[in-house]
Write a protein that holds these residues in place. Sequence first.
Motif, PDB file in Angstrom:
ATOM      1  N   GLU A  85       1.396  -0.024 -52.460  1.00 21.98           N
ATOM      2  CA  GLU A  85       1.601  -0.022 -50.798  1.00 21.98           C
ATOM      3  C   GLU A  85       2.977  -0.580 -50.644  1.00 21.98           C
ATOM      4  OE1 GLU A  85      -0.686   0.498 -48.346  1.00 21.98           O
ATOM      5  OE2 GLU A  85      -1.767   1.441 -50.051  1.00 21.98           O
ATOM      6  N   ILE A  86       3.851  -0.967 -51.650  1.00 24.78           N
ATOM      7  CA  ILE A  86       5.187  -1.535 -51.353  1.00 24.78           C
ATOM      8  C   ILE A  86       5.987  -0.412 -50.755  1.00 24.78           C
ATOM      9  CG2 ILE A  86       7.402  -2.143 -52.208  1.00 24.78           C
ATOM     10  CD1 ILE A  86       5.660  -3.697 -54.260  1.00 24.78           C
ATOM     11  N   ILE A  87       5.623   0.892 -50.962  1.00 21.48           N
ATOM     12  CA  ILE A  87       6.713   1.971 -50.394  1.00 21.48           C
ATOM     13  C   ILE A  87       5.902   2.621 -49.417  1.00 21.48           C
ATOM     14  CG2 ILE A  87       8.109   2.149 -52.413  1.00 21.48           C
ATOM     15  CD1 ILE A  87       6.064   4.950 -52.958  1.00 21.48           C
ATOM     16  N   ALA A  88       4.822   1.982 -49.066  1.00 19.87           N
ATOM     17  CA  ALA A  88       4.061   2.782 -48.041  1.00 19.87           C
ATOM     18  C   ALA A  88       4.424   2.061 -46.610  1.00 19.87           C
ATOM     19  CB  ALA A  88       2.294   2.711 -48.182  1.00 19.87           C
ATOM     20  N   ILE A  89       5.574   2.693 -46.316  1.00 18.71           N
ATOM     21  CA  ILE A  89       6.209   2.132 -44.956  1.00 18.71           C
ATOM     22  C   ILE A  89       5.461   2.881 -43.779  1.00 18.71           C
ATOM     23  CG2 ILE A  89       7.859   4.017 -45.031  1.00 18.71           C
ATOM     24  CD1 ILE A  89       8.433   0.236 -43.988  1.00 18.71           C
ATOM     25  N   TRP A  90       4.945   4.017 -43.991  1.00 21.49           N
ATOM     26  CA  TRP A  90       4.077   4.576 -42.998  1.00 21.49           C
ATOM     27  C   TRP A  90       2.974   3.936 -42.742  1.00 21.49           C
ATOM     28  CZ3 TRP A  90       5.360   6.473 -47.672  1.00 21.49           C
ATOM     29  CH2 TRP A  90       4.305   6.662 -48.571  1.00 21.49           C
ATOM     30  N   ASN A  91       2.312   2.742 -43.238  1.00 23.79           N
ATOM     31  CA  ASN A  91       1.496   2.090 -42.860  1.00 23.79           C
ATOM     32  C   ASN A  91       1.619   0.796 -42.122  1.00 23.79           C
ATOM     33  OD1 ASN A  91      -0.551   3.452 -44.180  1.00 23.79           O
ATOM     34  ND2 ASN A  91      -0.239   2.608 -46.072  1.00 23.79           N
ATOM     35  N   GLY A  92       3.038   0.752 -42.011  1.00 27.03           N
ATOM     36  CA  GLY A  92       3.753  -0.497 -41.164  1.00 27.03           C
ATOM     37  C   GLY A  92       4.219  -1.574 -41.888  1.00 27.03           C
ATOM     38  N   GLY A  93       4.891  -2.217 -41.661  1.00 29.24           N
ATOM     39  CA  GLY A  93       5.428  -3.700 -42.207  1.00 29.24           C
ATOM     40  C   GLY A  93       6.848  -3.527 -42.386  1.00 29.24           C
ATOM     41  N   ILE A  94       7.563  -3.791 -41.378  1.00 32.29           N
ATOM     42  CA  ILE A  94       9.052  -4.002 -41.279  1.00 32.29           C
ATOM     43  C   ILE A  94       9.387  -5.228 -40.604  1.00 32.29           C
ATOM     44  CG2 ILE A  94       9.803  -1.629 -41.991  1.00 32.29           C
ATOM     45  CD1 ILE A  94      10.556  -1.152 -39.130  1.00 32.29           C
ATOM     46  N   ALA A  95      10.469  -5.944 -40.908  1.00 33.39           N
ATOM     47  CA  ALA A  95      10.869  -7.202 -40.315  1.00 33.39           C
ATOM     48  C   ALA A  95      12.365  -6.951 -39.553  1.00 33.39           C
ATOM     49  CB  ALA A  95      10.520  -8.190 -40.812  1.00 33.39           C
ATOM     50  N   ILE A  96      12.465  -7.018 -38.468  1.00 30.37           N
ATOM     51  CA  ILE A  96      13.896  -6.922 -37.686  1.00 30.37           C
ATOM     52  C   ILE A  96      14.945  -7.828 -38.235  1.00 30.37           C
ATOM     53  CG2 ILE A  96      13.684  -8.408 -35.821  1.00 30.37           C
ATOM     54  CD1 ILE A  96      15.133  -6.316 -34.317  1.00 30.37           C
ATOM     55  N   TYR A  97      14.305  -9.247 -38.639  1.00 25.09           N
ATOM     56  CA  TYR A  97      15.445  -9.931 -39.228  1.00 25.09           C
ATOM     57  C   TYR A  97      15.868  -9.665 -40.740  1.00 25.09           C
ATOM     58  CZ  TYR A  97      15.436 -14.199 -35.802  1.00 25.09           C
ATOM     59  OH  TYR A  97      15.755 -14.973 -34.669  1.00 25.09           O
ATOM     60  N   GLY A  98      14.925  -9.028 -41.400  1.00 22.96           N
ATOM     61  CA  GLY A  98      15.343  -8.619 -42.744  1.00 22.96           C
ATOM     62  C   GLY A  98      16.388  -7.623 -42.728  1.00 22.96           C
ATOM     63  N   GLY A  99      16.350  -6.731 -41.551  1.00 30.29           N
ATOM     64  CA  GLY A  99      17.293  -5.618 -41.463  1.00 30.29           C
ATOM     65  C   GLY A  99      18.486  -5.942 -40.686  1.00 30.29           C
TER      66      GLY A  99
END
Length: 282
Positions: A85-99
């Motif tokens: 699931e780590i690469i399954a970005i299509w399932n959601g899960g990003i954090a703006i601070y990390g970006g």
Amino acid sequence: MSNLLGAINPIAFSLGPLDVYWYGIIIAAAIFVAIFLSTREAEKRGIDGEHIVDMALWALPIAFIGARLYYVIFELGYYLQNPGEIIAIWNGGIAIYGGLIAGGLTVFWYTKKHGIPLWLMLDILAPSVLLAQAIGRWGNFMNQEAHGGEVTRSFLENLYLPEFIIKQMEINGMYYQPTFLYESLWSLIGFVLIIILRNKKQLFRQGEVALSYVLWYSLGRFFIEGLRTDSLWIFNLIRVSQALSVVLFIGALSLWIYRRRDYPPVPYYLDGMNQSKKKQSK
């Protein structure tokens, strides 16, 4: 786009088997606006606008990876059990601070490589990034995510929200706090204020526009994050984004005070590239 009985369809249109989501369109538009405004401002300050585009080609994918890694790190227990699931970005899960952290490190590398003053470049980028964040939050709106806890319809009506927002905040028969909207408006107000103040003569020294961005965004994010239901947590004790907001706010304020005591004084932002080079050559 939508129907009379439900929420807005997150899919804008389809090209054969490929679905194009409103989220992607809105994020792409936000990035375009940020690059366009930053390019124009860079040229006013004596920096070739092509540097903005070249830097974006590096910073955007790295920031995206950073946003994902940040999320994965703070949900590590789940992803260790589900590594696929780590690469399954299509399932959601990003954090703006990390970006923002990953993107900031890329800007640091790029400016050092090309001999561009780091603080001046950050000042050029900061307001445009804040505007992009204001726009990007509407992608969350389309996906019915980044919302707060349950509220009543009358609560939303008392905020004088248009019907399409109220309807989009109805999820599975319940209404939710539109925290995406709070952050979007907070970021938009911050963008306007920083742009106005940035053009005042002998007000901001180089670096203080960027520090203003950090102060403004971290302050608003601290309170808005407290309303959200999808927060990342540290040992179930404190929200990650709230803890980081406190660190960033105190750090930015301390750095501002420290740099104001520096001698010789830091050039003013409006002095641009030439004064930065003079200071570096001394």
